[in-house]
Design a protein around this motif. Structure first.
Motif, PDB file in Angstrom:
ATOM      1  N   GLY A 139     -30.938  12.984  19.335  1.00  0.00           N
ATOM      2  CA  GLY A 139     -30.823  13.090  17.890  1.00  0.00           C
ATOM      3  C   GLY A 139     -29.665  13.975  17.457  1.00  0.00           C
ATOM      4  N   VAL A 140     -29.194  13.735  16.251  1.00  0.00           N
ATOM      5  CA  VAL A 140     -28.101  14.515  15.665  1.00  0.00           C
ATOM      6  C   VAL A 140     -28.542  15.003  14.294  1.00  0.00           C
ATOM      7  N   ARG A 141     -28.383  16.292  14.056  1.00  0.00           N
ATOM      8  CA  ARG A 141     -28.672  16.871  12.741  1.00  0.00           C
ATOM      9  C   ARG A 141     -27.482  17.722  12.309  1.00  0.00           C
ATOM     10  N   ILE A 142     -26.981  17.472  11.088  1.00  0.00           N
ATOM     11  CA  ILE A 142     -25.841  18.224  10.574  1.00  0.00           C
ATOM     12  C   ILE A 142     -26.150  18.691   9.150  1.00  0.00           C
ATOM     13  N   PRO A 143     -26.490  19.964   8.976  1.00  0.00           N
ATOM     14  CA  PRO A 143     -26.622  20.493   7.615  1.00  0.00           C
ATOM     15  C   PRO A 143     -25.223  20.643   7.019  1.00  0.00           C
ATOM     16  N   VAL A 144     -24.951  19.913   5.961  1.00  0.00           N
ATOM     17  CA  VAL A 144     -23.595  19.857   5.412  1.00  0.00           C
ATOM     18  C   VAL A 144     -23.255  21.159   4.690  1.00  0.00           C
ATOM     19  N   THR A 145     -22.150  21.770   5.079  1.00  0.00           N
ATOM     20  CA  THR A 145     -21.694  23.011   4.443  1.00  0.00           C
ATOM     21  C   THR A 145     -20.582  22.766   3.435  1.00  0.00           C
ATOM     22  N   ARG A 146     -19.880  21.634   3.588  1.00  0.00           N
ATOM     23  CA  ARG A 146     -18.740  21.366   2.705  1.00  0.00           C
ATOM     24  C   ARG A 146     -18.467  19.871   2.651  1.00  0.00           C
ATOM     25  N   LEU A 147     -18.177  19.378   1.434  1.00  0.00           N
ATOM     26  CA  LEU A 147     -17.827  17.977   1.239  1.00  0.00           C
ATOM     27  C   LEU A 147     -16.439  17.868   0.618  1.00  0.00           C
ATOM     28  N   GLU A 148     -15.629  16.973   1.138  1.00  0.00           N
ATOM     29  CA  GLU A 148     -14.324  16.665   0.564  1.00  0.00           C
ATOM     30  C   GLU A 148     -14.332  15.192   0.173  1.00  0.00           C
ATOM     31  N   GLY A 149     -14.044  14.916  -1.086  1.00  0.00           N
ATOM     32  CA  GLY A 149     -14.073  13.545  -1.547  1.00  0.00           C
ATOM     33  C   GLY A 149     -12.750  13.087  -2.112  1.00  0.00           C
ATOM     34  N   LYS A 150     -12.438  11.809  -1.885  1.00  0.00           N
ATOM     35  CA  LYS A 150     -11.184  11.249  -2.382  1.00  0.00           C
ATOM     36  C   LYS A 150     -11.427   9.826  -2.875  1.00  0.00           C
ATOM     37  N   ARG A 151     -10.969   9.561  -4.105  1.00  0.00           N
ATOM     38  CA  ARG A 151     -11.010   8.225  -4.688  1.00  0.00           C
ATOM     39  C   ARG A 151      -9.586   7.888  -5.125  1.00  0.00           C
ATOM     40  N   LYS A 152      -8.850   7.211  -4.280  1.00  0.00           N
ATOM     41  CA  LYS A 152      -7.460   6.843  -4.574  1.00  0.00           C
ATOM     42  C   LYS A 152      -7.473   5.451  -5.176  1.00  0.00           C
ATOM     43  N   LEU A 153      -7.426   5.372  -6.501  1.00  0.00           N
ATOM     44  CA  LEU A 153      -7.644   4.116  -7.212  1.00  0.00           C
ATOM     45  C   LEU A 153      -6.570   3.873  -8.265  1.00  0.00           C
ATOM     46  N   SER A 154      -5.345   4.178  -7.911  1.00  0.00           N
ATOM     47  CA  SER A 154      -4.189   3.965  -8.805  1.00  0.00           C
ATOM     48  C   SER A 154      -4.242   4.829 -10.062  1.00  0.00           C
ATOM     49  N   GLN A 155      -4.960   5.965 -10.007  1.00  0.00           N
ATOM     50  CA  GLN A 155      -5.043   6.836 -11.190  1.00  0.00           C
ATOM     51  C   GLN A 155      -3.692   7.395 -11.591  1.00  0.00           C
ATOM     52  N   ASN A 156      -2.737   7.440 -10.659  1.00  0.00           N
ATOM     53  CA  ASN A 156      -1.409   7.996 -10.948  1.00  0.00           C
ATOM     54  C   ASN A 156      -0.457   6.960 -11.552  1.00  0.00           C
ATOM     55  N   ARG A 157      -0.931   5.752 -11.776  1.00  0.00           N
ATOM     56  CA  ARG A 157      -0.107   4.708 -12.368  1.00  0.00           C
ATOM     57  C   ARG A 157      -0.436   4.544 -13.857  1.00  0.00           C
ATOM     58  N   SER A 158       0.428   3.858 -14.568  1.00  0.00           N
ATOM     59  CA  SER A 158       0.207   3.600 -15.996  1.00  0.00           C
ATOM     60  C   SER A 158      -0.979   2.655 -16.186  1.00  0.00           C
ATOM     61  N   ALA A 159      -1.483   2.594 -17.418  1.00  0.00           N
ATOM     62  CA  ALA A 159      -2.599   1.691 -17.711  1.00  0.00           C
ATOM     63  C   ALA A 159      -2.215   0.246 -17.415  1.00  0.00           C
ATOM     64  N   GLU A 160      -0.955  -0.116 -17.718  1.00  0.00           N
ATOM     65  CA  GLU A 160      -0.488  -1.473 -17.458  1.00  0.00           C
ATOM     66  C   GLU A 160      -0.459  -1.777 -15.958  1.00  0.00           C
ATOM     67  N   ASP A 161       0.007  -0.807 -15.164  1.00  0.00           N
ATOM     68  CA  ASP A 161       0.040  -0.997 -13.717  1.00  0.00           C
ATOM     69  C   ASP A 161      -1.374  -1.107 -13.153  1.00  0.00           C
ATOM     70  N   ARG A 162      -2.282  -0.254 -13.637  1.00  0.00           N
ATOM     71  CA  ARG A 162      -3.666  -0.293 -13.159  1.00  0.00           C
ATOM     72  C   ARG A 162      -4.312  -1.634 -13.474  1.00  0.00           C
ATOM     73  N   ALA A 163      -4.047  -2.142 -14.673  1.00  0.00           N
ATOM     74  CA  ALA A 163      -4.611  -3.441 -15.053  1.00  0.00           C
ATOM     75  C   ALA A 163      -4.100  -4.542 -14.135  1.00  0.00           C
ATOM     76  N   GLY A 164      -2.827  -4.462 -13.780  1.00  0.00           N
ATOM     77  CA  GLY A 164      -2.255  -5.459 -12.885  1.00  0.00           C
ATOM     78  C   GLY A 164      -2.863  -5.403 -11.496  1.00  0.00           C
ATOM     79  N   VAL A 165      -3.083  -4.189 -10.992  1.00  0.00           N
ATOM     80  CA  VAL A 165      -3.693  -4.016  -9.669  1.00  0.00           C
ATOM     81  C   VAL A 165      -5.118  -4.542  -9.679  1.00  0.00           C
ATOM     82  N   ALA A 166      -5.876  -4.180 -10.713  1.00  0.00           N
ATOM     83  CA  ALA A 166      -7.267  -4.628 -10.797  1.00  0.00           C
ATOM     84  C   ALA A 166      -7.355  -6.144 -10.846  1.00  0.00           C
TER      85      ALA A 166
END
Length: 208
Positions: free
Chosen positions: A160-187
């Motif tokens: 068995g494996v047990r890991i009490p989590v001490t720290r979480l790092e999350g990343k959502r790279k979803l074109s947030q750095n692009r313009s609304a027009e660019d995001r619409a095109g990607v979607a």
């Protein structure tokens, strides 16, 4: 994990959702023999500890469990991902100064790793993990469906494996750095893909 501010995800509920959706993750430990990694399904107990606790198991023959770890373990949860072509950007038609990229979601969970061999704890861990992945089936299979002596024999082959989590790092790279027009095109471009991961990313891209 390198995470520019635009892509950083700190919401615990969002982080846990990515972890649950990932299904298969990768357990990484640093040892004197070098890095060791094993793909594993984990169950997240959100009620245990500040950031939750991970439970899973690996084969007894896997040397990762009895090779002492240096420092905390890392569990990598990878969500949907998609290649993004510059052809979808409005900016390409305007000035052409665009390049390809990749969109994705991911969570890195850190914590001290405990490997255990106690039969009762192992039985509980595999029962919970099995229930999690069987519950949506019309006729779910349960660990108790198999003969108890057979199950006890199978438990001897895992740790068995047990890991009490001490720290979480999350990343959502979803074109947030692009313009609304660019995001619409990607979607729009991703939504037309035959790949399920592409379509999943399409639905995550912010429009405003």
């Amino acid at each position: 994990m390198y995470t520019p501010p635009a892509f950083r995800e700190d919401d615990p509920q969002e982080l846990h959702a990515i972890m649950r959706a990932a299904r298969l993750s990768t357990l990484v430990t640093a040892t004197d023999a070098g890095l060791m990694a094993t793909p594993l399904p984990f169950i997240l107990d959100e009620t245990e500890g500040e950031h939750g606790t991970l439970y899973g198991h690996l084969a007894r023959a896997n040397g990762q469990w009895n090779t002492p770890a240096t420092g905390e373990a890392l569990v990598i949860f990878a969500g949907p991902d998609a290649y993004v072509t510059p052809s979808w950007y409005a900016a390409k038609r305007e000035h052409g100064k665009v390049v390809p990229t990749w969109n994705y979601t991911a969570v890195h969970a850190h914590g001290p790793v405990e490997f255990f061999e106690d039969e009762e704890r192992l039985l509980e861990a595999v029962t919970r993990l099995t229930r999690l992945h069987e519950e949506e089936r019309t006729a779910p299979w349960a660990v108790s469906d198999a003969p108890p002596p057979f199950i006890r024999g199978q438990l001897k082959g895992i740790v068995g494996v047990r890991i009490p989590v001490t720290r979480l790092e999350g990343k959502r790279k979803l074109s947030q750095n692009r313009s609304a027009e660019d995001r619409a095109g990607v979607a729009e471009g991703l939504a037309q893909s035959e790949n399920a991961g592409d379509r999943a990313i399409a639905g995550m891209i912010p429009r405003s």
